[in-house]
Design a protein around this motif. Structure first.
Motif, mmCIF file in Angstrom:
data_model
loop_
_atom_site.group_PDB
_atom_site.id
_atom_site.type_symbol
_atom_site.label_atom_id
_atom_site.label_comp_id
_atom_site.label_asym_id
_atom_site.label_seq_id
_atom_site.Cartn_x
_atom_site.Cartn_y
_atom_site.Cartn_z
ATOM 1 N N ARG A 39 0.788 -1.237 0.000
ATOM 2 C CA ARG A 39 0.000 0.000 0.000
ATOM 3 C C ARG A 39 0.817 1.283 0.000
ATOM 4 O O ARG A 39 0.284 2.352 -0.328
ATOM 5 N N ILE A 40 2.101 1.240 0.363
ATOM 6 C CA ILE A 40 2.845 2.477 0.569
ATOM 7 C C ILE A 40 3.052 3.280 -0.714
ATOM 8 O O ILE A 40 2.992 4.505 -0.694
ATOM 9 N N ASP A 41 3.291 2.632 -1.847
ATOM 10 C CA ASP A 41 3.537 3.386 -3.080
ATOM 11 C C ASP A 41 2.394 4.345 -3.402
ATOM 12 O O ASP A 41 2.631 5.476 -3.828
ATOM 13 N N ALA A 42 1.178 3.901 -3.201
ATOM 14 C CA ALA A 42 0.022 4.751 -3.482
ATOM 15 C C ALA A 42 -0.027 5.966 -2.569
ATOM 16 O O ALA A 42 -0.569 7.012 -2.946
ATOM 17 N N VAL A 80 13.438 7.854 1.058
ATOM 18 C CA VAL A 80 12.434 8.309 0.103
ATOM 19 C C VAL A 80 12.689 9.783 -0.169
ATOM 20 O O VAL A 80 12.874 10.566 0.773
ATOM 21 N N ARG A 81 12.706 10.167 -1.429
ATOM 22 C CA ARG A 81 12.940 11.562 -1.821
ATOM 23 C C ARG A 81 11.606 12.240 -2.108
ATOM 24 O O ARG A 81 10.754 11.687 -2.792
ATOM 25 N N PHE A 82 11.459 13.450 -1.552
ATOM 26 C CA PHE A 82 10.302 14.295 -1.807
ATOM 27 C C PHE A 82 10.776 15.613 -2.421
ATOM 28 O O PHE A 82 11.924 16.014 -2.186
ATOM 29 N N PRO A 83 9.915 16.303 -3.143
ATOM 30 C CA PRO A 83 10.331 17.573 -3.759
ATOM 31 C C PRO A 83 10.768 18.629 -2.742
ATOM 32 O O PRO A 83 11.615 19.462 -3.031
ATOM 33 N N ASP A 84 10.187 18.594 -1.533
ATOM 34 C CA ASP A 84 10.503 19.588 -0.513
ATOM 35 C C ASP A 84 9.996 19.101 0.839
ATOM 36 O O ASP A 84 9.333 18.074 0.935
ATOM 37 N N ARG A 85 10.331 19.849 1.896
ATOM 38 C CA ARG A 85 9.959 19.456 3.265
ATOM 39 C C ARG A 85 8.438 19.431 3.444
ATOM 40 O O ARG A 85 7.903 18.557 4.114
ATOM 41 N N GLU A 86 7.752 20.385 2.862
ATOM 42 C CA GLU A 86 6.294 20.429 3.014
ATOM 43 C C GLU A 86 5.637 19.186 2.421
ATOM 44 O O GLU A 86 4.682 18.655 2.988
ATOM 45 N N SER A 87 6.131 18.714 1.279
ATOM 46 C CA SER A 87 5.583 17.497 0.675
ATOM 47 C C SER A 87 5.825 16.292 1.572
ATOM 48 O O SER A 87 4.942 15.439 1.730
ATOM 49 N N ALA A 88 7.015 16.214 2.175
ATOM 50 C CA ALA A 88 7.327 15.106 3.074
ATOM 51 C C ALA A 88 6.407 15.130 4.293
ATOM 52 O O ALA A 88 5.857 14.097 4.686
ATOM 53 N N ARG A 89 6.231 16.297 4.874
ATOM 54 C CA ARG A 89 5.351 16.413 6.044
ATOM 55 C C ARG A 89 3.906 16.074 5.690
ATOM 56 O O ARG A 89 3.203 15.403 6.460
ATOM 57 N N ALA A 90 3.455 16.569 4.536
ATOM 58 C CA ALA A 90 2.074 16.318 4.107
ATOM 59 C C ALA A 90 1.845 14.827 3.866
ATOM 60 O O ALA A 90 0.783 14.294 4.215
ATOM 61 N N TRP A 91 2.835 14.146 3.275
ATOM 62 C CA TRP A 91 2.712 12.696 3.064
ATOM 63 C C TRP A 91 2.582 11.979 4.414
ATOM 64 O O TRP A 91 1.679 11.174 4.598
ATOM 65 N N TYR A 92 3.489 12.277 5.345
ATOM 66 C CA TYR A 92 3.484 11.581 6.628
ATOM 67 C C TYR A 92 2.166 11.802 7.374
ATOM 68 O O TYR A 92 1.645 10.888 8.011
ATOM 69 N N ALA A 93 1.621 12.997 7.287
ATOM 70 C CA ALA A 93 0.387 13.331 7.997
ATOM 71 C C ALA A 93 -0.873 12.925 7.235
ATOM 72 O O ALA A 93 -1.969 12.991 7.789
ATOM 73 N N PRO A 112 -4.015 11.086 5.574
ATOM 74 C CA PRO A 112 -4.855 9.987 6.047
ATOM 75 C C PRO A 112 -4.446 8.631 5.444
ATOM 76 O O PRO A 112 -4.486 7.612 6.136
ATOM 77 N N ALA A 113 -4.021 8.622 4.193
ATOM 78 C CA ALA A 113 -3.637 7.366 3.546
ATOM 79 C C ALA A 113 -2.413 6.758 4.221
ATOM 80 O O ALA A 113 -2.370 5.538 4.454
ATOM 81 N N TYR A 114 -1.411 7.580 4.547
ATOM 82 C CA TYR A 114 -0.230 7.020 5.200
ATOM 83 C C TYR A 114 -0.505 6.696 6.662
ATOM 84 O O TYR A 114 -0.074 5.657 7.165
ATOM 85 N N GLN A 115 -1.225 7.555 7.343
ATOM 86 C CA GLN A 115 -1.537 7.290 8.745
ATOM 87 C C GLN A 115 -2.330 5.998 8.897
ATOM 88 O O GLN A 115 -2.199 5.303 9.903
ATOM 89 N N ALA A 116 -3.116 5.630 7.875
ATOM 90 C CA ALA A 116 -3.895 4.398 7.931
ATOM 91 C C ALA A 116 -3.010 3.159 7.901
ATOM 92 O O ALA A 116 -3.359 2.125 8.491
#
Length: 110
Positions: A24-27, A57-70, A72-76
């Motif tokens: 599920r993580i790729d999605a 894992v590489r993200f375009p910027d810090r905000e994208s990384a934070r948004a991914w971690y927070a 709902p899909a990742y928290q699930a």
């Protein structure tokens, strides 16, 4: 500047929960521009001690990384990993292509 999500995982129990997490993580990464740079490769230790696995894992910027971690899909799916592995996860910004070691001296208050 790109940001890296770095995970140092140990004592991973490779069972149904981790398999589901991997499925599920790729999605969860795609909407935030995240992509694996290191995943599943065993590091070659040249100094010190090391146990476990490294995931980057590489993200375009810090905000994208934070948004991914927070998100709902990742928290699930996060409990699937945290309940079956020990470790640390950090975000760290990369440096520019022209960065030199001495550039860090500009940040030292002296």
């Amino acid at each position: 500047m790109p940001t890296l999500a770095v995970a140092h995982l140990r004592n991973v129990t490779l069972g149904p929960a981790i398999i589901e997490y991997l499925q599920r993580i790729d999605a969860t990464l795609a909407p935030f521009g995240g992509r694996f740079l290191v995943h599943g490769a065993r590091p070659e230790r040249v100094e010190g001690t090391w146990t476990g696995d490294l995931v980057i894992v590489r993200f375009p910027d810090r905000e994208s990384a934070r948004a991914w971690y927070a998100s709902p899909a990742y928290q699930a799916i996060l409990p699937l990993r945290t309940g079956n592995a020990e470790g640390e996860v950090i975000f760290v910004d990369t440096v520019s292509d022209d960065h030199r070691a001495t550039d860090i001296l500009a940040n030292i208050q002296g």
